[in-house]
Design an enzyme around this catalytic site. Structure first.
Site, short mmCIF file in Angstrom:
data_model
loop_
_atom_site.label_atom_id
_atom_site.label_comp_id
_atom_site.label_asym_id
_atom_site.label_seq_id
_atom_site.Cartn_x
_atom_site.Cartn_y
_atom_site.Cartn_z
N ALA A 72 23.22 21.35 3.66
CA ALA A 72 23.06 22.05 4.94
C ALA A 72 22.02 21.39 5.84
O ALA A 72 22.22 21.26 7.04
CB ALA A 72 22.67 23.51 4.68
N HIS A 73 20.90 20.96 5.24
CA HIS A 73 19.80 20.53 6.11
C HIS A 73 20.04 19.17 6.74
O HIS A 73 19.27 18.74 7.60
CB HIS A 73 18.45 20.60 5.38
CG HIS A 73 18.23 19.59 4.31
ND1 HIS A 73 17.47 18.47 4.50
CD2 HIS A 73 18.67 19.53 3.04
CE1 HIS A 73 17.43 17.77 3.37
NE2 HIS A 73 18.15 18.39 2.48
N ASN A 117 22.24 6.74 3.33
CA ASN A 117 21.23 7.52 4.06
C ASN A 117 20.12 6.66 4.64
O ASN A 117 19.45 7.07 5.57
CB ASN A 117 20.62 8.59 3.15
CG ASN A 117 20.24 8.06 1.80
OD1 ASN A 117 21.06 7.51 1.06
ND2 ASN A 117 18.96 8.19 1.45
N THR A 177 22.59 33.66 -8.44
CA THR A 177 22.81 34.44 -7.22
C THR A 177 22.81 33.53 -6.00
O THR A 177 21.92 32.69 -5.85
CB THR A 177 21.70 35.51 -7.09
OG1 THR A 177 21.77 36.34 -8.25
CG2 THR A 177 21.87 36.35 -5.85
N GLN A 182 25.07 12.53 3.92
CA GLN A 182 24.53 11.98 5.16
C GLN A 182 25.58 11.93 6.27
O GLN A 182 25.25 11.84 7.43
CB GLN A 182 23.99 10.58 4.87
CG GLN A 182 23.00 10.05 5.87
CD GLN A 182 21.73 10.88 5.96
OE1 GLN A 182 21.29 11.20 7.06
NE2 GLN A 182 21.15 11.24 4.82
N CYS A 237 6.12 6.66 -2.43
CA CYS A 237 4.70 6.36 -2.64
C CYS A 237 4.23 7.11 -3.87
O CYS A 237 4.08 8.31 -3.83
CB CYS A 237 3.89 6.77 -1.43
SG CYS A 237 2.16 6.37 -1.59
N GLY A 288 22.37 19.15 -1.68
CA GLY A 288 23.13 17.95 -2.00
C GLY A 288 22.84 17.45 -3.41
O GLY A 288 23.74 17.01 -4.13
N1 PLP Z 1 22.65 12.32 -1.05
C1 PLP Z 1 22.26 11.71 0.07
C2 PLP Z 1 23.04 10.55 0.61
C3 PLP Z 1 21.11 12.15 0.75
O1 PLP Z 1 20.72 11.53 1.87
C4 PLP Z 1 20.38 13.24 0.21
C5 PLP Z 1 19.14 13.70 0.84
O2 PLP Z 1 18.47 12.99 1.53
C6 PLP Z 1 20.86 13.85 -0.97
C7 PLP Z 1 21.99 13.37 -1.56
C8 PLP Z 1 20.15 15.04 -1.55
O3 PLP Z 1 20.39 16.19 -0.77
P1 PLP Z 1 19.39 17.45 -0.80
O4 PLP Z 1 18.16 17.03 -0.09
O5 PLP Z 1 20.14 18.54 -0.10
O6 PLP Z 1 19.17 17.79 -2.23
#
Ligand code: PLP
Length: 378
Positions: free
Chosen positions: A180-181, A131, A217, A159, A305, A50
């Site tokens: 993806a995660h 998020n 790649t 999110q 932190c 992301g």
């Molecule tokens: N944008 C939002 C709203 C997110 O919650 C996050 C990750 O927590 C990101 C972007 C960044 O994504 P990534 O962890 O895949 O780099």
């Protein structure tokens, strides 16, 4: 994913059979990712996640704009993956950054955003949903207004993808970031949807991968996992959302009933099904996080932190909360596989933890935060 780590380990850019097998995984995944947001597969560009997708959208739009003295309109509650590239571009003198506030419920008002948009706006960037609070933003209205004014509109849907139905055929975003995660896929893969005709310069340059928009790649195994995660999320979207929201409500009600001095942060009306952000009077969120961690329960505070100093969440501060209130807040985020039994256990453990924390560190005269009772292991 395993076949692309163990057997088909070719480079998707190679012409030989090993490469072609990996290429097929990438192209199948492109179809699966596109289907989740009702896009044309040719408008999906894979990235490392992301953050990279958001960076590409922001820096790419800045580099491609033909406007003089351009500006970017974004909001105070964006993820740092958007805010920091905007700040960087402004620091380099490339754009003026215009940051729109949100209301106390964590929502950006359409008119507030639009009043910052003018003929020099190179990009408007607004997240689909936040998020930290889960609050869903008025993306459809702002995207439609941007289209009318001929201004590119980027949406960080990291999110939201897989939690709410996203339809780029209906909502006129120019670009949209996914990861993806965040939808049960692997870490290290993401995508930028780019509507045909959107002006953008590549951010990573080198090889001609991803039709020249993103050199490097492709991570075939992670992309294959991303594709499958999108397919499952699409097929199960409604069922998952119903399940998550009922667990979230059970958690929220359970905590509000059992623990005094708790408030829900953010809009109850416009929010994702899987997140609740709660504020605990007189207890530091970090203490709750560490106390729950000891019990194998993972939550987050949204605070960074750094070198022993706790920065309160920029999102909660933007909602007008005091530092103390922001530092007393915890984000609970539910996922696939969570059960009602687990929720009840969390409520039980948390109730006990908060009362212990309040006992050992009574509220100082005149209010203010208690000191953290649990310290991060060094
Ligand atoms: N944008 C939002 C709203 C997110 O919650 C996050 C990750 O927590 C990101 C972007 C960044 O994504 P990534 O962890 O895949 O780099």
């Amino acid at each position: 994913m395993l076949p692309y780590l163990e057997t088909h380990f070719g480079n998707p850019g190679s012409v030989h059979g090993f490469g072609r097998a990996a290429r097929k995984a990438v192209e199948d995944a492109r179809d699966q990712v596109a289907a989740l947001i009702n896009a044309d597969s040719r408008d999906i560009y894979f990235t490392s996640g992301g953050t990279e997708a958001d960076n590409l959208a922001v820096f790419g739009a800045v580099a491609a704009t033909d406007k003089n003295s351009p500006n970017i309109v974004t909001t105070a509650i964006e993820h740092h993956a958007v805010l920091h590239p905007v700040e960087q571009a402004a620091k380099r003198g490339l754009v003026e950054a215009r940051v729109v506030p949100c209301n106390a419920e964590g929502r950006v008002a359409v008119d507030d955003a639009l009043q910052h948009v003018d003929l020099r706006t190179a990009l408007v960037s607004l997240m689909y949903a936040n998020n930290e609070t889960g609050v869903v933003q008025p993306v459809e209205d702002i995207a439609a207004q941007c289209l009318e004014r001929g201004v590119p509109f980027h949406c960080d849907a990291v999110q939201c993808a897989g939690k709410l139905a996203i339809d780029v055929a209906r909502v006129p975003v120019s670009s949209l970031a996914m990861s993806a995660h965040k939808l049960n896929g692997p870490k290290g893969a993401g995508a930028l949807y780019l509507r045909k005709g959107t002006a953008i310069e590549p951010h990573l340059v080198g090889g001609a991968q991803e039709r020249g928009r993103r050199a490097g790649t492709e991570n075939a195994a992670a992309i294959a996992g991303f594709g499958m995660a999108c397919e499952l999320a699409r097929l199960e979207l409604e069922e998952r959302a119903n399940n998550l929201s009922s667990l979230r409500d059970r958690l929220e009600h359970g905590i509000l009933q059992a623990v005094a001095g708790v408030l829900v942060n953010g809009s109850a009306e416009h929010r994702l099904p899987h997140i609740t952000n709660l504020r605990f009077d007189g207890v530091e969120g970090e203490s709750i996080l560490l106390g729950l961690d000891v019990e194998g329960i993972a939550v987050s505070t949204g605070s960074a932190c750094t070198a022993g100093s706790l920065d309160p969440s920029h999102v909660l501060l933007a909602m007008g909360m005091s530092h103390e209130a922001a530092q007393g807040s915890v984000r609970f985020s539910l996922g696939l596989g969570n059960t009602a039994g687990e929720i009840d256990e969390v409520v039980r453990i948390l109730t006990d933890l908060v009362s212990r924390l309040r006992e050992v560190a009574p509220l100082p005269a005149g209010g203010g935060p208690r000191t953290a009772q649990f310290r991060r292991p060094t």
